[in-house]
Design a protein around this motif. Structure first.
Motif, mmCIF file in Angstrom:
data_model
loop_
_atom_site.group_PDB
_atom_site.id
_atom_site.type_symbol
_atom_site.label_atom_id
_atom_site.label_comp_id
_atom_site.label_asym_id
_atom_site.label_seq_id
_atom_site.Cartn_x
_atom_site.Cartn_y
_atom_site.Cartn_z
ATOM 1 N N HIS A 43 6.298 -17.876 -14.108
ATOM 2 C CA HIS A 43 5.744 -19.221 -14.274
ATOM 3 C C HIS A 43 5.975 -19.621 -15.722
ATOM 4 O O HIS A 43 5.198 -19.254 -16.603
ATOM 5 N N GLY A 44 7.066 -20.339 -15.963
ATOM 6 C CA GLY A 44 7.408 -20.686 -17.344
ATOM 7 C C GLY A 44 7.737 -19.427 -18.114
ATOM 8 O O GLY A 44 8.617 -18.675 -17.735
ATOM 9 N N ARG A 45 6.981 -19.184 -19.161
ATOM 10 C CA ARG A 45 7.213 -17.990 -19.983
ATOM 11 C C ARG A 45 6.326 -16.821 -19.579
ATOM 12 O O ARG A 45 6.360 -15.775 -20.206
ATOM 13 N N ARG A 46 5.495 -17.003 -18.565
ATOM 14 C CA ARG A 46 4.550 -15.953 -18.167
ATOM 15 C C ARG A 46 4.852 -15.444 -16.782
ATOM 16 O O ARG A 46 5.452 -16.130 -15.967
ATOM 17 N N ASN A 47 4.394 -14.241 -16.515
ATOM 18 C CA ASN A 47 4.505 -13.646 -15.189
ATOM 19 C C ASN A 47 3.131 -13.608 -14.544
ATOM 20 O O ASN A 47 2.121 -13.426 -15.224
ATOM 21 N N THR A 48 3.120 -13.764 -13.242
ATOM 22 C CA THR A 48 1.921 -13.536 -12.445
ATOM 23 C C THR A 48 2.271 -12.416 -11.484
ATOM 24 O O THR A 48 3.355 -12.399 -10.904
ATOM 25 N N TYR A 49 1.352 -11.493 -11.302
ATOM 26 C CA TYR A 49 1.599 -10.341 -10.457
ATOM 27 C C TYR A 49 0.774 -10.447 -9.184
ATOM 28 O O TYR A 49 -0.403 -10.784 -9.225
ATOM 29 N N ARG A 50 1.420 -10.159 -8.064
ATOM 30 C CA ARG A 50 0.737 -10.145 -6.770
ATOM 31 C C ARG A 50 0.787 -8.728 -6.212
ATOM 32 O O ARG A 50 1.840 -8.112 -6.163
ATOM 33 N N ILE A 51 -0.365 -8.282 -5.787
ATOM 34 C CA ILE A 51 -0.470 -6.958 -5.187
ATOM 35 C C ILE A 51 -0.204 -7.089 -3.695
ATOM 36 O O ILE A 51 -0.696 -8.015 -3.046
ATOM 37 N N GLN A 52 0.563 -6.165 -3.170
ATOM 38 C CA GLN A 52 0.852 -6.120 -1.735
ATOM 39 C C GLN A 52 -0.160 -5.159 -1.090
ATOM 40 O O GLN A 52 0.025 -3.946 -1.110
ATOM 41 N N PRO A 53 -1.265 -5.696 -0.552
ATOM 42 C CA PRO A 53 -2.348 -4.829 -0.080
ATOM 43 C C PRO A 53 -1.967 -3.930 1.092
ATOM 44 O O PRO A 53 -2.603 -2.898 1.307
ATOM 45 N N SER A 54 -0.920 -4.268 1.819
ATOM 46 C CA SER A 54 -0.547 -3.436 2.975
ATOM 47 C C SER A 54 0.337 -2.248 2.581
ATOM 48 O O SER A 54 0.649 -1.405 3.430
ATOM 49 N N ALA A 55 0.716 -2.148 1.314
ATOM 50 C CA ALA A 55 1.537 -1.016 0.871
ATOM 51 C C ALA A 55 0.753 0.280 1.032
ATOM 52 O O ALA A 55 -0.419 0.354 0.653
ATOM 53 N N PRO A 56 1.385 1.299 1.597
ATOM 54 C CA PRO A 56 0.676 2.579 1.770
ATOM 55 C C PRO A 56 0.531 3.307 0.443
ATOM 56 O O PRO A 56 1.346 3.152 -0.463
ATOM 57 N N LEU A 57 -0.517 4.110 0.348
ATOM 58 C CA LEU A 57 -0.660 4.991 -0.804
ATOM 59 C C LEU A 57 0.422 6.069 -0.702
ATOM 60 O O LEU A 57 0.906 6.385 0.378
ATOM 61 N N ARG A 58 0.796 6.644 -1.825
ATOM 62 C CA ARG A 58 2.007 7.463 -1.868
ATOM 63 C C ARG A 58 1.818 8.949 -1.575
ATOM 64 O O ARG A 58 2.723 9.596 -1.077
#
Length: 92
Positions: free
Chosen positions: A60-75
């Motif tokens: 977003h312009g000069r900044r980043n926004t981070y989205r978490i993918q809640p369905s990702a499995p734990l490793r």
């Protein structure tokens, strides 16, 4: 008597995720300050999380926004039947 070594139950990867969940528009420098690690370490962790499909980054312009993918499995095999979203819900 020896001084106990400081440790926590959660990894820095989890700490970074929690910060980005609570403050998705934070800079990586702000996340580093909150977690108490270097900005370079946060950059590596974010790259790990992106590579694993746990995070996506939006510019977003000069900044980043981070989205978490809640369905990702734990490793780890011991918790692979749970998702990132379940972990974050538990810690909320």
């Amino acid at each position: 008597m020896t001084t106990p070594t400081p440790w926590t139950f959660l990894t820095n990867h989890t700490h970074v995720l929690l910060c980005l969940q609570q403050h998705p528009g934070d800079t990586l420098r702000e996340v580093a300050t909150r977690v108490g690690i270097t900005e370079r370490a946060v950059q590596r962790i974010v790259r790990d999380l992106e590579d694993a499909g746990v995070l996506t980054r939006e510019r977003h312009g000069r900044r980043n926004t981070y989205r978490i993918q809640p369905s990702a499995p734990l490793r780890h095999p011991l918790e692979a039947h749970h998702t990132v979203g379940e972990l974050l819900d538990l810690l909320r």
